[in-house]
Design an enzyme around this catalytic site. Structure first.
Site, mmCIF file in Angstrom:
data_model
loop_
_atom_site.group_PDB
_atom_site.id
_atom_site.type_symbol
_atom_site.label_atom_id
_atom_site.label_comp_id
_atom_site.label_asym_id
_atom_site.label_seq_id
_atom_site.Cartn_x
_atom_site.Cartn_y
_atom_site.Cartn_z
ATOM 1 N N ASP A 1 0.978 -1.047 0.002
ATOM 2 C CA ASP A 1 0.172 0.059 -0.168
ATOM 3 C C ASP A 1 0.858 1.420 -0.015
ATOM 4 O O ASP A 1 2.011 1.013 0.542
ATOM 5 C CB ASP A 1 -0.932 -0.162 1.297
ATOM 6 C CG ASP A 1 -2.010 0.990 1.129
ATOM 7 O OD1 ASP A 1 -3.014 0.793 0.572
ATOM 8 O OD2 ASP A 1 -1.517 2.165 1.572
ATOM 9 N N HIS B 1 -11.042 -4.671 -3.642
ATOM 10 C CA HIS B 1 -9.756 -5.075 -2.883
ATOM 11 C C HIS B 1 -9.542 -5.280 -1.549
ATOM 12 O O HIS B 1 -10.492 -5.076 -1.003
ATOM 13 C CB HIS B 1 -8.647 -3.879 -3.171
ATOM 14 C CG HIS B 1 -9.285 -2.497 -2.588
ATOM 15 N ND1 HIS B 1 -10.371 -1.785 -3.240
ATOM 16 C CD2 HIS B 1 -8.889 -1.849 -1.350
ATOM 17 C CE1 HIS B 1 -10.751 -0.834 -2.516
ATOM 18 N NE2 HIS B 1 -9.902 -0.851 -1.210
#
Length: 299
Positions: free
Chosen positions: A165, A237
């Protein structure tokens, strides 16, 4: 934006406003301007590393300034080598009003979204107002951020890409944060999931946890996996974080555990088609405005 371009833009930027600041997560969101352009700087203090060598380094460089002393108890401020006290940051440039609103702290309100609300309010909102997904497709097509790929299952139906991320530095295991982004383009959120997607979800869970274990050493029982609802972008996601890490929006009214989603879909294939889902939105949020206009929540 290249590192040099970002450095140049930031050096010429002017501080405009603190959009938000969270003492518990030790982060700050700043609104900046550079000429006619607007940007957002997100800065986070990185968590302490538990690595013995790193701890040894900052202990040796520690410069103590006494604040108070009482018998054996001393309170001090400690300055350490700047390289051991870095800020993790994101620079969003240029930033539009929707992005600025996303990071501005405001009072929040609870929305209890029925299946009917989703069809009549949320779904049209997504179709009209969702953020551009080009960056997601660039990642999936390996046009950008290739260095952040942790693992990929290239199967078109059940496959996904596991990536670091943007909020994570890729090194500090204490706040490990990776995303599994599915290859399919037709699933926006948990609302679109049915029992036919269980195989994909189990595939994501098992292969992601295995990849995290192999690359970062965390066991399956040390990792939390969840969806956001509403998500920040509408391409399905899954978030995977170190269980120790109290990540923003990783608790009730923001997150739905991956294990729970799989279990619910096994019990009822259409669970998320008909369930009422609860989440919060900021006072100025467009979706909350639409719910208020429809009389689905209090004004």
């Amino acid at each position: 934006m290249t590192n040099c371009a970002a450095q140049e833009w930031l050096a010429g930027a002017k501080f405009e406003e603190v959009l938000g600041c969270d003492a518990s997560h030790k982060n700050i969101f700043l609104l900046l301007s550079n000429g006619e352009e607007t940007g957002i700087l997100l800065a986070d203090k990185t968590p302490f590393s538990e690595d013995a060598k790193t701890i040894g380094k900052w202990l040796k460089t520690a410069d103590l300034t006494e604040i108070s002393k009482n018998d054996i108890f001393g309170s001090y401020s400690i300055a350490v080598d700047s390289k051991l006290n870095l800020l993790k940051s994101q620079l969003i440039y240029p930033a539009n009003e929707r992005l600025i609103a996303k990071y501005r702290q405001e009072e929040k309100f609870v929305i209890r979204e029925t299946a009917e609300n989703y069809e009549n309010i949320t779904k049209p909102y997504i179709e009209k107002y969702q953020l551009n997904l080009n960056w997601v497709y660039n990642c999936l097509e390996k046009k950008s951020e290739v260095d952040k790929i942790v693992f990929e299952d290239s199967d078109k139906k059940n496959g996904f890409m596991l990536m670091q991320d943007i909020k994570w530095d890729g090194k500090t295991i204490e706040n490990l944060y990776v995303l599994a982004i599915i290859h399919r383009h037709n699933v926006k959120s948990v609302r679109d999931l049915t029992g036919s997607d269980v195989k994909m979800l189990e595939n994501i869970r098992e292969k992601s946890l295995e990849a995290i274990n192999l690359k970062y050493g965390l066991r399956k029982d040390q990792v939390k996996a969840y969806f956001h609802y509403q998500p920040s972008f509408y391409h399905l996601h899954v978030h995977f974080i170190n269980l120790k890490y109290d990540a923003p929006a990783s608790t009730t009214m923001s997150a739905i555990l991956l294990d729970d989603v799989i279990n619910n879909l096994k019990l009822n294939s259409n669970h998320y088609k008909f369930s009422t889902l609860t989440f919060t939105r900021k006072n100025s949020d467009k979706l909350l405005e639409l719910f208020r206009e429809a009389g689905a929540v209090e004004k």
